[in-house]
Design a protein around this motif. Structure first.
Motif, PDB file in Angstrom:
ATOM      1  N   THR A   5     -26.412  25.173  54.231  1.00  0.00           N
ATOM      2  CA  THR A   5     -27.287  26.071  53.476  1.00  0.00           C
ATOM      3  C   THR A   5     -26.504  27.263  52.939  1.00  0.00           C
ATOM      4  OG1 THR A   5     -29.147  25.411  54.880  1.00  0.00           O
ATOM      5  CG2 THR A   5     -29.401  27.423  53.578  1.00  0.00           C
ATOM      6  N   THR A   9     -26.109  28.112  48.992  1.00  0.00           N
ATOM      7  CA  THR A   9     -26.430  29.446  48.481  1.00  0.00           C
ATOM      8  C   THR A   9     -25.253  30.049  47.734  1.00  0.00           C
ATOM      9  OG1 THR A   9     -27.944  29.786  50.348  1.00  0.00           O
ATOM     10  CG2 THR A   9     -27.230  31.748  49.135  1.00  0.00           C
ATOM     11  N   ALA A  12     -24.880  28.481  44.396  1.00  0.00           N
ATOM     12  CA  ALA A  12     -25.897  29.031  43.503  1.00  0.00           C
ATOM     13  C   ALA A  12     -25.484  30.394  42.979  1.00  0.00           C
ATOM     14  CB  ALA A  12     -27.232  29.132  44.244  1.00  0.00           C
ATOM     15  N   ALA A 262     -31.469  31.371  39.813  1.00  0.00           N
ATOM     16  CA  ALA A 262     -31.822  31.379  41.234  1.00  0.00           C
ATOM     17  C   ALA A 262     -33.072  30.539  41.476  1.00  0.00           C
ATOM     18  CB  ALA A 262     -32.050  32.815  41.705  1.00  0.00           C
ATOM     19  N   LEU A 266     -33.620  27.305  43.893  1.00  0.00           N
ATOM     20  CA  LEU A 266     -34.681  27.309  44.905  1.00  0.00           C
ATOM     21  C   LEU A 266     -35.602  26.102  44.738  1.00  0.00           C
ATOM     22  CD1 LEU A 266     -35.542  31.110  44.874  1.00  0.00           C
ATOM     23  CD2 LEU A 266     -34.569  29.843  46.801  1.00  0.00           C
TER      24      LEU A 266
END
Length: 342
Positions: A5, A9, A12, A262, A266
């Motif tokens: 994760t 992130t 991203a 973002a 998500l």
């Protein structure tokens, strides 16, 4: 938080950095023949991004390298399935970089005009195709049970992906116009400010359609919040542009692109490349990830070097923060007189 994760992130964040920074210099490149009336004005536009465009591309290189190391299955499937569009993007970036470097090598109008075309095309192609690529990742592509892409190029040219491409194209054009209104002075500044509002209106409509479509198909509560922030900041940026607050206007499009990207990540999580086949296996942050040992070493490297890179790039923007106008551009050097014959 699991390391998979963490790295999803971080990837991203790298793409957010790439689109918010490279986005405005794509926009400047595409607006070269629109906002500049002569060669000196074209040089003004190019000088606004001259010190930073290559640094902005580093975000793409790091995002690609991080994907390769952290999620090798994602990298392999992405680059095999999207081979042609990614090749076109790479070629466009190469041609664009050559144009920046070679445009001023000869004092010849035809020579410069040809390189200017290369800058426009080299900016247009990635601005369009990045949106197409990301839309297809969100929509899902044909990935079989062996986690291999089994579709063709024309699978990627669907209505949703084309709307995604037009959205990134229009947003980057708006972002570039906002940047030019902030970084230039005189007639170029006036033209850029007026054009930014018109482009922004088109971008706002396309963004609402694309982000709404995304939310309706793959969205989550978190992505909905991000999309609302993106819409609000884009409208705020357009409002600031109307009253000639160029700094706030640029921050508005910057924040809108950041929040929009973002939101896309998500909406994607925990997938990294979903499949559109009923009997296929999509790629997730779990089954596409590298080993925990690899991710652990990468995390240490990222913690050490990421702040250094951010500080250096921030310093670069600070040094070259002032406005540029035609009076800053020197006249071309006169050709030397021929030597008298004996």
């Amino acid at each position: 938080m699991e390391l998979t994760t963490v790295w999803f992130t971080l990837i991203a964040v790298l793409w957010i950095g790439y689109f918010t920074l490279e986005g405005f210099d794509f926009g400047v490149g595409m607006l070269l023949p629109v906002l500049a009336k002569d060669d000196r004005e074209r040089r003004v536009l190019l000088n606004t991004i001259g010190p930073v465009w290559d640094g902005n591309e580093v975000w793409l290189l790091v995002a690609g390298g991080a994907t390769f190391a952290a999620f090798p299955e994602w990298y392999a499937t992405l680059f095999s399935g999207f081979y042609l569009p990614l090749l076109l993007i790479l070629l466009a970036l190469i041609v664009r970089g050559l144009a920046f470097e070679y445009r001023a090598k000869r004092d010849d109008d035809t020579w410069r005009a040809r390189w200017d075309v290369a800058i426009v095309v080299g900016s247009f192609v990635p601005a369009l195709l990045w949106g197409v690529a990301f839309a297809n990742i969100l929509r899902g592509v044909p990935i079989d049970a062996d986690m291999e892409y089994v579709g063709g190029f024309f699978n990627l040219l669907n209505p949703y992906a084309l709307v995604g491409g037009l959205t990134t194209l229009s947003l980057f054009l708006t972002h570039g116009a906002m940047f030019l209104a902030l970084k230039t002075d005189g007639p170029v500044r006036e033209r850029a400010g007026a054009l930014a509002v018109r482009l922004g209106a088109v971008a706002a409509v396309l963004a609402v359609v694309f982000l709404g479509w995304t939310q309706a198909t793959t969205g989550t509560l978190a992505s909905a919040v991000a999309f609302v922030v993106a819409a609000a900041t884009l409208l705020a940026g357009l409002g600031a542009a109307l009253v000639r607050r160029e700094g706030w206007a640029f921050l508005g499009t910057f924040a809108a692109i950041a929040a929009g990207v973002a939101g896309l990540f998500l909406a994607l999580f925990p997938d990294v490349m979903p499949t559109s086949l009923a009997d296929g296996v999509g790629l997730t942050t779990t089954n596409a990830a590298a080993t925990s040992y690899t991710l652990g070493i990468m995390t240490v490297v990222a913690v050490v070097f990421t702040p250094v890179v951010l500080l250096y790039q921030g310093w670069t923007y600070w040094v070259f923060r002032k406005r540029i106008a035609t009076h800053h551009i020197p006249e071309p050097a006169a050709a030397p007189e021929p030597a008298p014959q004996a």
